[in-house]
Design an enzyme around this catalytic site. Sequence first.
Site, mmCIF file in Angstrom:
data_model
loop_
_atom_site.group_PDB
_atom_site.id
_atom_site.type_symbol
_atom_site.label_atom_id
_atom_site.label_comp_id
_atom_site.label_asym_id
_atom_site.label_seq_id
_atom_site.Cartn_x
_atom_site.Cartn_y
_atom_site.Cartn_z
ATOM 1 N N SER A 210 35.948 39.363 43.280
ATOM 2 C CA SER A 210 36.746 38.726 44.325
ATOM 3 C C SER A 210 35.841 38.401 45.515
ATOM 4 O O SER A 210 34.865 37.667 45.362
ATOM 5 C CB SER A 210 37.928 39.622 44.707
ATOM 6 O OG SER A 210 38.865 38.926 45.485
ATOM 7 N N GLU A 331 45.076 35.132 37.438
ATOM 8 C CA GLU A 331 44.507 35.613 38.704
ATOM 9 C C GLU A 331 45.574 35.783 39.787
ATOM 10 O O GLU A 331 45.970 36.890 40.123
ATOM 11 C CB GLU A 331 43.423 34.642 39.182
ATOM 12 C CG GLU A 331 42.163 34.647 38.345
ATOM 13 C CD GLU A 331 41.205 35.760 38.708
ATOM 14 O OE1 GLU A 331 41.541 36.592 39.552
ATOM 15 O OE2 GLU A 331 40.108 35.794 38.117
ATOM 16 N N HIS A 417 44.553 39.375 38.951
ATOM 17 C CA HIS A 417 43.361 39.484 39.785
ATOM 18 C C HIS A 417 42.948 40.942 39.951
ATOM 19 O O HIS A 417 43.775 41.814 40.222
ATOM 20 C CB HIS A 417 43.647 38.861 41.153
ATOM 21 C CG HIS A 417 42.466 38.748 42.042
ATOM 22 N ND1 HIS A 417 41.391 37.930 41.770
ATOM 23 C CD2 HIS A 417 42.174 39.334 43.234
ATOM 24 C CE1 HIS A 417 40.505 38.013 42.730
ATOM 25 N NE2 HIS A 417 40.951 38.871 43.632
#
Length: 508
Positions: A210, A331, A417
């Site tokens: 991320s 995600e 995610h």
Amino acid sequence: MFLKRLLLAAMMIATPAMAQDPETRVAQGLLIGRSADGIDSFKGVPFATPPVGPLRWRPPVAPATWDGGRDASSVGAICIQAPANGDPGVGPGSPSEDCLTLNVWTPAERSGPLPVMVWIHGGGYNNGSGTPPLYDGTRLARRGVVVVTINYRLGRLGFFDHPALAAERTAGELAGNYGVMDQIAALQWVRANIAAFGGDPGQVTIFGESAGGAAVTQLMVAPAARGLFHRAVVQSGLGRQRSARLADDRPGRPSAQTLGVAFAQAVGLGRDATAQALRDLPAERLLGPMPAFYSENLVVDGQVVPEDVVEAFAAGRQAPVPLMIGTNSAEFWWIRPSEAGAYGRTDDAMTDAEYDALRAAYGGQEGYDAHVVSDLIFNEPARHLARLHARAGNPAFLYRFDVVPESNPEPSGGATHASERPYVFDNLDTVGRPMGDRDFWAATAMADYWTTFSRAGDPNGGQRPVWPEFGTAPDQLLEFTNEGPVAKPIPNAARLDLIERFYTRTRP
């Protein structure tokens, strides 16, 4: 009496001696770590002077030396951030500005220098740390590598500027990207000291997820980071973002200084706030409102990060190192393109024809709403960076993570995610819910691929399925599925092609 002495002697022979705590000497002094299950660990090791008082919003300064042995048995403080709200990537302890520390795991028995893996945590540049059990490096170290996890300044302490700060800087002084500077300082510390832990300073892999993945791409274009690492892994690290400039506003992207002035006004300091008044603010006052990662914390300052990542990759100016890059299958499944945030606005510039074509490619409005944000922010940008990196003649390996535990309570329709993190670290016990055999197989495979890549610049080896290299097998990736890794063409390529044409028009 003789019998008692004989029994005592026998007990002394049968009882093994207590293992001595591992010690190693770095440039700053002697560290005393801990050893468990064949792995030595050294935690809470300072790689820079605490950035407090006059060092707030200054580049990191080398750490001080110490006399005697320094206890390195426990992690240091996490950097200043808002409460964790259950995020397993944050870590224990209270936040502090005195947080620039790192942690090292290394095999207790080793022969020859080992590859080094430096983890850069995610959290939107607003939260997270290198200290939680999720990022414990023990299981990776058992595969014959040295693992390092780091902290770096976050939020407005790490990514901030203001005209008053600019006025007091000397010519050429670095500014704005203090968190990225901390990452570089940690890599410089690793280069200078990792041999003391059995690591090879000429074989360093940076990997992150991320915001940490975005950090890896920023480090790939940062001149000061060149030569400090030799492989790179980007997990869900964006790629098409347009960063705020340090002092120049551009359409849709106020500069860091403009944002700094707005913050000073919001906390009552006014437009003419002084540098001293800003430095006197309690750290907690800097937390709200939380700066947006996508539009505020990503900064092009002209020196540390000289340009947007995608521009550097397009021109071939990124570090020419082997790259693994990929995304998860669902995600941002919970974010809709109609939302007001920066991610929801990504499709606002589409023409009616572009929108209609994409909606049809998703099979209708429902599919568009569920997947377009993930494709715009993660999936197409990852493919684009992989293509650009391979086009420049560099090894590139693309992946897609689609492992979903049977116990997964989220209605995501795929891997959400950040869900790959415990698999990469082979730390499924930190997830907090039952995991099945397919999860442990996936974790073994991912940790093996990642550590093999750190060793050779190529994730392939052993009996695992072959991961196609992007330059020699264009648009082929490795997908981690519930049935195991599978090499295949990039899924959903048609809709990614439409997004690529949209970006080519709007961000040439």
